[in-house]
Design a protein around this motif. Structure first.
Motif, PDB file in Angstrom:
ATOM      1  N   UNK A 182       5.391   0.447  -2.895  1.00  0.00           N
ATOM      2  CA  UNK A 182       4.932  -0.671  -2.069  1.00  0.00           C
ATOM      3  C   UNK A 182       5.610  -1.979  -2.504  1.00  0.00           C
ATOM      4  N   UNK A 183       5.697  -2.177  -3.826  1.00  0.00           N
ATOM      5  CA  UNK A 183       6.344  -3.404  -4.324  1.00  0.00           C
ATOM      6  C   UNK A 183       7.798  -3.499  -3.857  1.00  0.00           C
ATOM      7  N   UNK A 204       1.539 -10.659   5.458  1.00  0.00           N
ATOM      8  CA  UNK A 204       0.257 -10.423   4.785  1.00  0.00           C
ATOM      9  C   UNK A 204      -0.110 -11.585   3.868  1.00  0.00           C
ATOM     10  N   UNK A 249       4.738   1.045  -7.081  1.00  0.00           N
ATOM     11  CA  UNK A 249       6.124   0.556  -7.154  1.00  0.00           C
ATOM     12  C   UNK A 249       6.829   0.699  -5.808  1.00  0.00           C
ATOM     13  N   UNK A 309       8.229  -5.506  -0.787  1.00  0.00           N
ATOM     14  CA  UNK A 309       7.528  -6.797  -0.794  1.00  0.00           C
ATOM     15  C   UNK A 309       8.120  -7.788   0.221  1.00  0.00           C
ATOM     16  N   UNK A 314       1.290 -11.986   0.296  1.00  0.00           N
ATOM     17  CA  UNK A 314       0.851 -11.119  -0.803  1.00  0.00           C
ATOM     18  C   UNK A 314       1.071  -9.660  -0.426  1.00  0.00           C
ATOM     19  N   UNK A 315       0.800  -8.811  -1.409  1.00  0.00           N
ATOM     20  CA  UNK A 315       0.748  -7.379  -1.140  1.00  0.00           C
ATOM     21  C   UNK A 315      -0.718  -7.026  -0.982  1.00  0.00           C
ATOM     22  N   UNK A 316      -1.096  -6.645   0.209  1.00  0.00           N
ATOM     23  CA  UNK A 316      -2.492  -6.359   0.497  1.00  0.00           C
ATOM     24  C   UNK A 316      -2.608  -4.979   1.119  1.00  0.00           C
TER      25      UNK A 316
END
Lengths: 144, 94
Positions: free
Chosen positions: B48-49, B59, B46, B52, B62-64
């Motif tokens: 990291x999100x 990236x 969460x 975003x 996306x979330x990478x």
């Protein structure tokens, strides 16, 4: 582009897509698909024999998938071992075989793009690059 | 000093390659990263999100992982890079 569920009236193959296949890939009958509800599709699929895919089975599946294509499975066995373990961990913990090198957004449609194998030939790490790879490196472009 | 975060996945081979480089960087410079595993810790995921908007444009939308993030300046770099590139990115964050 709305996908729907279709059932072959001869052999009960289930298809999920915008349109049904013209020829059933299993029984080869033409024009055999009729539209059904998602509920019917789930019941038919859930009632079938259990087909667990082990990590070994998954490896065989991705080798078969890569075979005729312009890419192959990563030759570094250690890397493949780690990735396959991650894919199975993610399936156990999060429901689908999500790529271990990305993160779910919690948006269902967006996250379907992260299921391995993903549509990596469209990605910038692969497209147009000699030696291109999918983001996680499980698939690499075959050399000429 | 900027707050630097590293998001990684336990089964991500690129992340595995980056950990020793981050260790080396922390040994050689005052740079420090907070490291967050995102596939086995939903709180970290969460976190990291929540970044975003800063991460995705850098990236492939996306979330990478691995992702390196300056939480203050919202600058991000993702993927496996060599030591010099990691060092250059981290030092320019101030």
């Amino acid at each position: 582009m709305t996908k729907r569920y279709w059932r072959c009236y001869v052999c009960n193959d289930i298809h999920y897509g915008v349109a049904p296949p013209e020829i059933c890939p299993t029984c080869k009958v033409r024009q055999a698909y009729v539209e059904i509800t998602s509920e019917e599709a789930r019941k038919i699929l859930a009632g079938g024999p259990e087909k667990a895919l082990t990590p070994e089975g998954f490896r065989a599946a991705i080798e078969a998938f890569a075979g005729p294509n312009e890419f192959r499975v990563q030759p570094d066995k250690e890397k493949v071992d780690l990735l396959v373990s991650g894919v199975f961990e993610n399936e156990k913990n999060h429901g689908l075989k999500y790529c271990p090198c990305r993160l779910r957004t919690k948006d269902w449609d967006e996250d379907l793009k992260l299921v391995c194998p993903c549509n990596f030939p469209a990605h910038e790490t692969y497209r147009g690059l000699p030696g291109g790879e999918c983001w996680c490196g499980l698939f690499v472009k075959k050399s000429d | 000093m900027a707050r630097l975060l590293m998001f990684y996945g336990r089964e991500c081979p690129h992340c595995k390659k980056m950990h020793p480089l981050v260790d080396q960087l922390e040994k050689e410079t005052p740079v420090r990263f907070e490291r967050y595993e995102v596939w086995h810790d939903e709180k970290n995921a969460d976190l990291m999100r929540s970044f975003k908007d800063a991460i995705a444009p850098k990236c492939g939308q996306q979330l990478r992982v691995p992702t390196f993030l300056n939480a203050d300046a919202k600058d991000a770099m993702c993927g496996e890079v060599d030591f010099d590139k990691l060092k250059e990115w981290a030092l320019k964050q101030g």
